[in-house]
Design an enzyme around this catalytic site. Structure first.
Site, PDB file in Angstrom:
ATOM      1  NE  ARG A  49      -6.343 -10.544  -3.765  1.00 11.51           N
ATOM      2  CZ  ARG A  49      -7.662 -10.106  -3.371  1.00 11.51           C
ATOM      3  NH1 ARG A  49      -8.576 -10.417  -4.003  1.00 11.51           N
ATOM      4  NH2 ARG A  49      -7.678  -9.421  -2.251  1.00 11.51           N
ATOM      5  CE  LYS A 104      -4.343  -1.774   1.961  1.00 12.29           C
ATOM      6  NZ  LYS A 104      -3.971  -3.112   1.918  1.00 12.29           N
TER       7      LYS A 104
END
Length: 732
Positions: free
Chosen positions: A341, A164
C-alpha cells in the site's frame, strides 16, 4: 489555517502531470518488467483517469488523496462513521455517505457496505488509503469480481507479500537474506515457545499480517512469552482479523530502512530510493527521512535492486514499500516485510523525487504506464517527516484523546507541507489513530532540512491535548540525531537528553501569562457588570478597571508558584514585579505597554485567548496566549517555546479529583480488554493487572507494589475515562 493552504503545493501543481510511455498492455501472468523503456508515447494511447473515486478511509490520508483528485478533476466520495460526521475529509469530498458507528469494525472495515456505496454513488474505483481495508486481499478480489477498480495491487500480490511468513519464503527463494526465525504454520503455544528457545532471547513476536507495530511484542525472557503471545494475538485479531504470528530473533542495534517501489501493468518496475524510519516508539515510526543517512553507495544500490526484485517476484502493481532491517555497524541488511500500500511516510519520497505518488497510483490503476522510469527518477535534497501525535511522551508515549482547543500550524511553502485531517475544535477519538498531522520539510541537504524542521516544529501550536511536539523538537536538536547516528534504540539510549527535567519558565513568559490572565479576568468582570454586553471599559489593551491601583495574579507552572503584581506607572504604562513562591522577587519590568488582540471566536473580549505584545527589558515579546477552561490553564507560545500556567486550584477540588488511596488509575481514556486478577488476590510488584486498549493498541497495567487486591472497578468491555481507578489495593 485552512486545509486548502496546508496542501498549497498540491493545488498549485507542485507535481507535473506524468508523461505517458508507450507499449501495449502485458497480461499479469506473463509480465516482463523493464528497467528502462521507450520514451514518450502518443497522447492518444494514454487512458483517461477516473471521473469519480471513493476513498475508503478517513483523516489526513483521505484528505491527501482528495487534493490530488481535485487537482486532476476527479470527483471524490467520502465514507464516514458517526464519530466522523463533522470531520475534514467529509467536508472536502464532493459526496459523503454514513457507513456505521464509531468502531472501525462497524464502519471503515465493512467491505460490503462500502461496495454498496460505490454502486449508489457511481464511483468507478476505490482508493483504500492505508490501514483498514488497504491490505485486504479478499476485498481487492471482491472489487475485481464486481468490475470496480481497486487502486492498489492485485489480491494475489497482497497475499504473497502481506503475509510475513509467505513473503520471507519468497525472499529466501529469490536469494534475499531474511532475519533468523520461525515463519511456519504451526501456531501451537508450546511449539512457538520452543522455537523462541532455539532462536535465543530476546525474540520478537509479530503478527503475520501485521503492520504499524500492531501485534508486535519484544520478549526478553521465557517467563513472559505466553502473556506477550496472547497480547499479540488479540491485537492482531482486532487489527487484521487474523491471529497467526511468527517469531524472529530480535536484533539489538538495528536500523529500519525501507524502499519505495512502483510497478505498472506494462512491465515497468522502479524504486524511488530509500527512507530511514529507525527512530521509533512502541515499534511505531515518529520521524522519517529520505534519503537514509550515511549509507555506502553500493548499499543504496543493492537496497533498490533487491526491492525491485521483490516486486517483480510477485507480479506487483502499484505502490509498495519493501522494508529492511539493517545492522547499524556492518550495514548488512535483511528483508523484513513488504507493505502492499501507500505508506504514511510517502511524502518524504515525494519531496526528494518531485513526484505525486497518489497521482502515480491513479495513473497505474487506470491502466497507464509509470510516469517515470528508473533512469528518469532523481533524488534531490533531503526531506523529513515528523508525525504530530496526541500522546504523552513523558508517560510512556501513551495516546491522548479529547478536543483540540487550539491548533495553529506552520505556513506551508514549497519546502513545507502540513498534511492533516483535523482543525481547531475537532476531537481526537479513542476509536482511531491519535495522529494530528504530518509535518514534512525539505532542504538542499540534511542539515538544511533539519533547520527547517526545527523552525517549523517551533511554529506548531496545540492546546487541549498532550502532544509529542516538544519531544520532536528535542530529537531534532540532539547532536547524535544531527550527526545521522540513528537506529531503533535511539530513544532508549538518549533518555536523559530527550526527557530532561522540566525547565523553569522564563520570567518573560510568567509576565505574559499574568498579564493575559488579568486582562481576561477584567474583561469577564466588565461583561458581567454590564449584563453580558461588551463594555467600552472592558480591559482589552490595559487595566482600565483598576487604573490607579495594583492587581496581582497568582499563577503556577508545574510545582512552581509565582506572584505577579501589576501597578500603574504612568498613563498607559505599568510596572510589573515577579516573585516566587517564597516571596523573593525574581524579576521587575518598568514601563510595560501591553497590547492585546483577542483571538476570533470568543464572545466579546472573552475569547479563547489572544495575541499579547509587550516590551520587556528591551525585547518585544509577541506571544500567542490560549485559555483552556477544561483545566483552567494559560498556554504561552513565544519564539518557538511553549509554557503552560494555571491559576491555583482550591485544595478541596484537588482532594476531590485525586484517585482513591491505594488505587491504580487509567492513564488514558480506554476500553478494558482483559482483567488478569481477582479481588482478594495477593500480587507482586509489576504483576500484570489489567490490559487496556486505546487507539487500536494494547497496554498492560502492572501493580505499582506488592499487596492485596480488594476491588476491581471495571469489567471487560467497559469504556473508562482517563484518571479513573481501575484496581483497589488494601491499605497498609
Amino acid at each position: 489555517m485552512t486545509i486548502l493552504r496546508a496542501y498549497s503545493r498540491l493545488s498549485a501543481g507542485r507535481w507535473p502531470l506524468p508523461t505517458p510511455h508507450a507499449t501495449a498492455a502485458v497480461p499479469l501472468a506473463s509480465r516482463q518488467y523493464s528497467a528502462a523503456a521507450p520514451a514518450a508515447a502518443a497522447e492518444s494511447e494514454r487512458k483517461p483517469l477516473f471521473d469519480k473515486i471513493l476513498i475508503a478511509n478517513r483523516g489526513e490520508i483521505a484528505c491527501r488523496i482528495m487534493y490530488t483528485a481535485r487537482r486532476l478533476g476527479i470527483k471524490t466520495v467520502a465514507v464516514y462513521s458517526e464519530a466522523d460526521a463533522n470531520s475534514m475529509h467529509v467536508k472536502l469530498a464532493d459526496e459523503a455517505y454514513l457507513i456505521g458507528t464509531a468502531p472501525a469494525a462497524d464502519s471503515y472495515l465493512r467491505a460490503d457496505t462500502i461496495i454498496d456505496v460505490v454502486r449508489r454513488s457511481g464511483a468507478q474505483a476505490i482508493h483504500p488509503g492505508y490501514g483498514f481495508l488497504s491490505e485486504n486481499a479478499g476485498f481487492a478480489d471482491k472489487l475485481a469480481s464486481e468490475g470496480i477498480t481497486f487502486i492498489g495491487p492485485p489480491g494475489a500480490a497482497m497475499r504473497a507479500m502481506g503475509s510475513k511468513s509467505e513473503s520471507k519464503r519468497i525472499m529466501q527463494a529469490a536469494g534475499v537474506p531474511v532475519v533468523p526465525g520461525y515463519h511456519g504454520e504451526n501456531q501451537d503455544v508450546e511449539f512457538l515457545k520452543q522455537q523462541a528457545e532455539k532462536i535465543g532471547y530476546p525474540v520478537l513476536i509479530k503478527a503475520v499480517l501485521g503492520g504499524g507495530g500492531k501485534g508486535m511484542r519484544i520478549v526478553e525472557k521465557p517467563a513472559d512469552f505466553e502473556m506477550m503471545l496472547d497480547s499479540s494475538r488479540r491485537e492482531a485479531i482486532k487489527s487484521f482479523s487474523d491471529d497467526k504470528v511468527l517469531v524472529e530473533k530480535y536484533l539489538t542495534k538495528p536500523r529500519h530502512v525501507e524502499v519505495q517501489v512502483f510497478a505498472d501493468t506494462h512491465g515497468n518496475a522502479v524504486h524511488l530510493f530509500e527512507r530511514d524510519c529507525s527512530v521509533q516508539r512502541r515499534h511505531q515510526k515518529i520521524i522519517e527521512e529520505a534519503p537514509a543517512p550515511d549509507l555506502l553507495p553500493e548499499i543504496r544500490q543493492q537496497l533498490g535492486e533487491k526491492a525491485v526484485a521483490a516486486a517483480k517476484a510477485v507480479d506487483y502493481v502499484g505502490a509498495g514499500t519493501v522494508e529492511f532491517i539493517m545492522d547499524d555497524e556492518t550495514q548488512q541488511f535483511y528483508f523484513m516485510e513488504m507493505n502492499t500500500r501507500l505508506q504514511v511516510e510517502h511524502p518524504v519520497t515525494e519531496m526528494v523525487t518531485d513526484t505525486d505518488l497518489v497521482q502515480w497510483q491513479l495513473e497505474v490503476a487506470a491502466g497507464n504506464r509509470l510516469p517515470k522510469l528508473q533512469n528518469e527518477i532523481q533524488c534531490t535534497g533531503h526531506a523529513f517527516e515528523a508525525r504530530i501525535y496526541a500522546e504523552n511522551p513523558e508517560n510512556g508515549f501513551l495516546p491522548d484523546t479529547g478536543r483540540l482547543i487550539h491548533l495553529a500550524t506552520p505556513q506551508p511553502s514549497a519546502d513545507v507541507r502540513v498534511e492533516t485531517g483535523v482543525q481547531s475544535g475537532d476531537a481526537i477519538s479513542v476509536y482511531y489513530d491519535p495522529m494530528i498531522a504530518k509535518l514534512v520539510v525539505r532542504g538542499e541537504d540534511r542539515q538544511a532540512a533539519l533547520r527547517v524542521l526545527r523552525k517549523t516544529l517551533g511554529e506548531y501550536e496545540v492546546v487541549g491535548l498532550h502532544t509529542n511536539i516538544g519531544f520532536l523538537k528535542r530529537l531534532a536538536e540532539s547532536p547524535d540525531f544531527i550527526a545521522g547516528k540513528v537506529e531503533t534504540g535511539f530513544i532508549d539510549k538518549h533518555l536523559d537528553e530527550l526527557f530532561p527535567a522540566a525547565a523553569e519558565p522564563s520570567p518573560e513568559s510568567v509576565v505574559q501569562a499574568a498579564l493575559a490572565y488579568i486582562i481576561d479576568s477584567n474583561t469577564k468582570a466588565a461583561l458581567s457588570t454590564h449584563g453580558g454586553l461588551a463594555s467600552p471599559w472592558a480591559a482589552i489593551d490595559s487595566f482600565r478597571l483598576n487604573a490607579f491601583g495594583t492587581q496581582t495574579a497568582e499563577i503556577a507552572c508545574g510545582d512552581r508558584q509565582y506572584s505577579v503584581a501589576v501597578s500603574v506607572a504612568h498613563c498607559g504604562a505599568y510596572c510589573v514585579r515577579v516573585s516566587d513562591g517564597s516571596g523573593d522577587m525574581i524579576a521587575e519590568y518598568d514601563s510595560v505597554h501591553p497590547q492585546w488582540d483577542p483571538l476570533p471566536g470568543g464572545v466579546g473580549s472573552t475569547s479563547a485567548g489572544g495575541r499579547l505584545n509587550a516590551l520587556l527589558n528591551g525585547r518585544l515579546c509577541a506571544a500567542n496566549v490560549v485559555f483552556n477552561d477544561k483545566d483552567a490553564s494559560i498556554t504561552i507560545f513565544d519564539q518557538g517555546q511553549m509554557a503552560v500556567f494555571k491559576a491555583p486550584t482550591p485544595q478541596f477540588i484537588d482532594d476531590a479529583a485525586a484517585a482513591g488511596p491505594g488505587s491504580v488509575t487509567a492513564p488514558m481514556s480506554c476500553k478494558i480488554v482483559q482483567v488478569l486478577v481477582e479481588a482478594g488476590a495477593e500480587v507482586e510488584q509489576d504483576a500484570p493487572l489489567v490490559v487496556l486498549e486505546a487507539m487500536k493498541m494494547e497496554h498492560v497495567i502492572k501493580a505499582p507494589k506488592a499487596g492485596k487486591v480488594v476491588d476491581i472497578y471495571y469489567k471487560v468491555g467497559d469504556l473508562v475515562e482517563e484518571g479513573k481507578s481501575l484496581v483497589g489495593f488494601e491499605e497498609e
